[in-house]
Enzyme design. Structure first.
Site, PDB file in Angstrom:
ATOM      1  N   CYS A 264     -39.540 -11.716  36.373  1.00  0.00           N
ATOM      2  CA  CYS A 264     -40.123 -13.006  36.770  1.00  0.00           C
ATOM      3  C   CYS A 264     -40.846 -12.984  38.112  1.00  0.00           C
ATOM      4  CB  CYS A 264     -39.044 -14.071  36.776  1.00  0.00           C
ATOM      5  SG  CYS A 264     -38.431 -14.401  35.116  1.00  0.00           S
TER       6      CYS A 264
HETATM    7  P1  NAD Z   1     -38.717 -10.980  26.413  1.00  0.00           P
HETATM    8  O1  NAD Z   1     -39.862 -10.048  26.474  1.00  0.00           O
HETATM    9  O2  NAD Z   1     -37.331 -10.500  26.708  1.00  0.00           O
HETATM   10  O3  NAD Z   1     -38.666 -11.641  24.966  1.00  0.00           O
HETATM   11  C1  NAD Z   1     -39.788 -12.082  24.272  1.00  0.00           C
HETATM   12  C2  NAD Z   1     -39.483 -11.999  22.780  1.00  0.00           C
HETATM   13  O4  NAD Z   1     -40.623 -12.516  22.072  1.00  0.00           O
HETATM   14  C3  NAD Z   1     -39.266 -10.586  22.253  1.00  0.00           C
HETATM   15  O5  NAD Z   1     -38.051 -10.528  21.545  1.00  0.00           O
HETATM   16  C4  NAD Z   1     -40.476 -10.331  21.344  1.00  0.00           C
HETATM   17  O6  NAD Z   1     -40.189  -9.487  20.240  1.00  0.00           O
HETATM   18  C5  NAD Z   1     -40.788 -11.745  20.893  1.00  0.00           C
HETATM   19  N1  NAD Z   1     -42.137 -11.932  20.370  1.00  0.00           N
HETATM   20  C6  NAD Z   1     -43.284 -11.308  20.734  1.00  0.00           C
HETATM   21  N2  NAD Z   1     -44.320 -11.778  20.018  1.00  0.00           N
HETATM   22  C7  NAD Z   1     -43.830 -12.718  19.184  1.00  0.00           C
HETATM   23  C8  NAD Z   1     -44.400 -13.589  18.219  1.00  0.00           C
HETATM   24  N3  NAD Z   1     -45.707 -13.577  17.968  1.00  0.00           N
HETATM   25  N4  NAD Z   1     -43.576 -14.424  17.535  1.00  0.00           N
HETATM   26  C9  NAD Z   1     -42.245 -14.443  17.775  1.00  0.00           C
HETATM   27  N5  NAD Z   1     -41.665 -13.665  18.691  1.00  0.00           N
HETATM   28  C10 NAD Z   1     -42.426 -12.811  19.387  1.00  0.00           C
HETATM   29  O7  NAD Z   1     -39.076 -12.184  27.378  1.00  0.00           O
HETATM   30  P2  NAD Z   1     -38.092 -13.078  28.296  1.00  0.00           P
HETATM   31  O8  NAD Z   1     -37.617 -12.317  29.469  1.00  0.00           O
HETATM   32  O9  NAD Z   1     -37.101 -13.778  27.429  1.00  0.00           O
HETATM   33  O10 NAD Z   1     -39.152 -14.132  28.852  1.00  0.00           O
HETATM   34  C11 NAD Z   1     -39.752 -15.086  28.011  1.00  0.00           C
HETATM   35  C12 NAD Z   1     -40.484 -16.078  28.887  1.00  0.00           C
HETATM   36  O11 NAD Z   1     -39.537 -16.791  29.701  1.00  0.00           O
HETATM   37  C13 NAD Z   1     -41.482 -15.447  29.862  1.00  0.00           C
HETATM   38  O12 NAD Z   1     -42.572 -16.300  30.017  1.00  0.00           O
HETATM   39  C14 NAD Z   1     -40.688 -15.372  31.148  1.00  0.00           C
HETATM   40  O13 NAD Z   1     -41.519 -15.361  32.281  1.00  0.00           O
HETATM   41  C15 NAD Z   1     -39.873 -16.640  31.082  1.00  0.00           C
HETATM   42  N6  NAD Z   1     -38.623 -16.604  31.838  1.00  0.00           N
HETATM   43  C16 NAD Z   1     -37.847 -15.485  31.830  1.00  0.00           C
HETATM   44  C17 NAD Z   1     -36.661 -15.485  32.554  1.00  0.00           C
HETATM   45  C18 NAD Z   1     -35.788 -14.251  32.579  1.00  0.00           C
HETATM   46  O14 NAD Z   1     -34.867 -14.231  33.378  1.00  0.00           O
HETATM   47  N7  NAD Z   1     -36.029 -13.248  31.755  1.00  0.00           N
HETATM   48  C19 NAD Z   1     -36.232 -16.627  33.245  1.00  0.00           C
HETATM   49  C20 NAD Z   1     -37.027 -17.756  33.200  1.00  0.00           C
HETATM   50  C21 NAD Z   1     -38.222 -17.740  32.493  1.00  0.00           C
END
Ligand code: NAD
Length: 427
Positions: A264
């Site tokens: 992030c």
């Molecule tokens: P991540 O990469 O761990 O997970 C994303 C998921 O989306 C993956 O499982 C992937 O296979 C899936 N995906 C990709 N394309 C897809 C599609 N077309 N349809 C359905 N699924 C699909 O990401 P994350 O860390 O969970 O982060 C997600 C969002 O949340 C980001 O914008 C991030 O900035 C935000 N965020 C993350 C955190 C954190 O701590 N990781 C905290 C707050 C906000």
């Protein structure tokens, strides 16, 4: 309520499991078959404290996973988009995955009668919900905003404490284009004790960036003060402990060290810089926050070289690979630039992390990975501490197996011990 969660990474899986715990019926959607199978089997695709218990409790009952957008949409009233928003090669936000998910959602909406609310939970730069997600859904569904709802609901959870944070939030922000969809999103959180901030989508998007940018700024500020303190022989922890007593500042996020990583802070600050530049504003402070952060890993290696000279052929132990403790996530971990520089300098790198060895192995094959700190330290010329794992605090006799007992602490984790040369990064 019936919810579909699009993207089952850290945010999606934790949100899905916690919404199931709050009594909702949740369908997870992902394009990764292995994640779908794991969730359906009650196995978390990532490590988060408490997540395994929640998935075991709800999988196969009010929680399921699929790759079928049509099925998910037909069987839910709200879809939360929680796919990744990585950086492009220039550091700007790459909305490709958000676009792909919005396209699939729009196509599925075409065949659905009845009101459906789309909620962007991914971190996206201001205007994305209104100017990217909404038009894509409209185009692919043939429907218009009002026929369906659209909202933005940023996520503030901390990795490592994600389940706890979801269930005990200090803020919930709901930005919606109309009251009806905002009310529906707010109702998802019924049962949690937290005031809900209601606003419009672009303000909600900005709240998330301002939040992360401020925290990142506190860290880089502390690191800059720490670097100055180090040169002056001052303990920056003593300084910042006193500074943090000022109620206008507060004691948190003032820990100087090897810098921030994770999925992030680095990408979000860079994305905000990119958005600011797009609208013609030069964000000097935010650029400095990144510059200070990117300098910290190099300072670890510089301190090391200043003590043992050339690294060629020397065995250097890296303790901690995850970007922070209590997670197996190595995205933007400060251990990555450190290991790269060590290898570039011809060092033999030996590493240990309680959870993240396997993830780091995908990046660095040439590193020797060990299943304990002691094994990683055996015969080592120096040790660098990169992650604040609790178990490192109690290391004592484990250092006896080192060839040269030099310890450079990037996380203010260890106290100087008897016969070990201890060097703090900024203290
Ligand atoms: P991540 O990469 O761990 O997970 C994303 C998921 O989306 C993956 O499982 C992937 O296979 C899936 N995906 C990709 N394309 C897809 C599609 N077309 N349809 C359905 N699924 C699909 O990401 P994350 O860390 O969970 O982060 C997600 C969002 O949340 C980001 O914008 C991030 O900035 C935000 N965020 C993350 C955190 C954190 O701590 N990781 C905290 C707050 C906000």
């Amino acid at each position: 309520m019936n919810i579909s969660v699009i993207g089952t990474g850290y945010v999606g899986t934790v949100s899905a499991a916690c919404f199931a715990e709050l009594g909702h019926k949740v369908i997870c959607v992902d394009i990764d078959r292995s994640k779908i199978d794991q969730i359906n089997a009650g196995i978390p695709p990532i490590y988060e404290e408490g997540l395994s218990e929640l998935l075991k409790k709800h999988a196969g009952k009010n929680l399921s996973a699929t790759s079928d957008y049509d099925f998910a949409l037909m069987n839910s009233e709200v879809s939360l988009i929680s796919v990744g928003t990585p950086s492009d090669p220039d550091g700007n936000i790459d909305l490709g995955i958000v676009r792909a998910a919005s396209t699939s959602l729009g196509a599925a909406l075409k065949n659905k009668n009845g009101y459906h609310v789309f909620v962007v939970k991914s971190t996206v730069v201001p205007e994305t919900t209104e100017k990217v997600v909404l038009p894509i859904i409209e185009k692919n569904s043939g429907k218009h905003q009002g026929d369906f709802g659209i909202a933005m609901n940023p996520e503030f959870l901390r990795e490592g404490k994600a389940v706890y944070d979801f269930m005990h939030p200090d803020k919930i922000v709901v930005g919606s284009m109309d009251k009806r969809s905002g009310d529906i999103v707010a109702s998802l959180y019924r049962g949690l004790e937290c005031e809900i901030t209601r606003t419009n989508p672009r303000t909600a998007e900005m709240i998330k960036y301002a939040n992360n940018a401020f925290l990142a700024t506190k860290i880089s500020f502390s690191n800059e003060i720490g670097n100055i303190c180090k040169e002056l022989g001052i303990d920056t922890y003593e300084v910042m402990k006193a500074v943090g007593k000022d109620f206008r500042i507060g004691p948190n996020f003032l820990n100087a060290g090897a810098g921030f990583g994770g999925s992030c802070f680095p990408k979000d600050v860079k994305a905000l810089i990119g958005k600011a530049k797009e609208i013609g504003y030069e964000p000097i402070l935010l650029k400095s926050v990144i510059m200070v952060n990117e300098g910290q890993p190099g300072r670890m290696v510089w301190l090391l070289k200043s003590r043992i000279g050339t690294l060629k052929g020397k065995k250097i132990t890296v303790l901690g690979l995850a970007f922070k403790n209590d997670t197996d996530d190595i995205r933007e971990s400060r251990a990555i630039p450190v290991i790269k520089e060590l290898l570039d300098n011809g060092a033999i790198v030996s590493a240990y992390d309680p959870m993240a060895n396997e993830n780091m192995r995908k990046i660095f094959k040439r590193v020797e990975y060990h299943s304990s700190a002691e094994d990683a330290l055996r015969g080592s010329d120096a040790c660098l501490v990169m992650t604040e794992w609790d178990e490192f605090k109690s290391l004592e006799s484990e250092f006896d197996v080192m060839k040269n007992k030099l310890l450079i602490d990037g996380r203010h984790m260890l106290t100087p011990k008897r016969d070990i040369e201890y060097i703090g990064l900024c203290w």
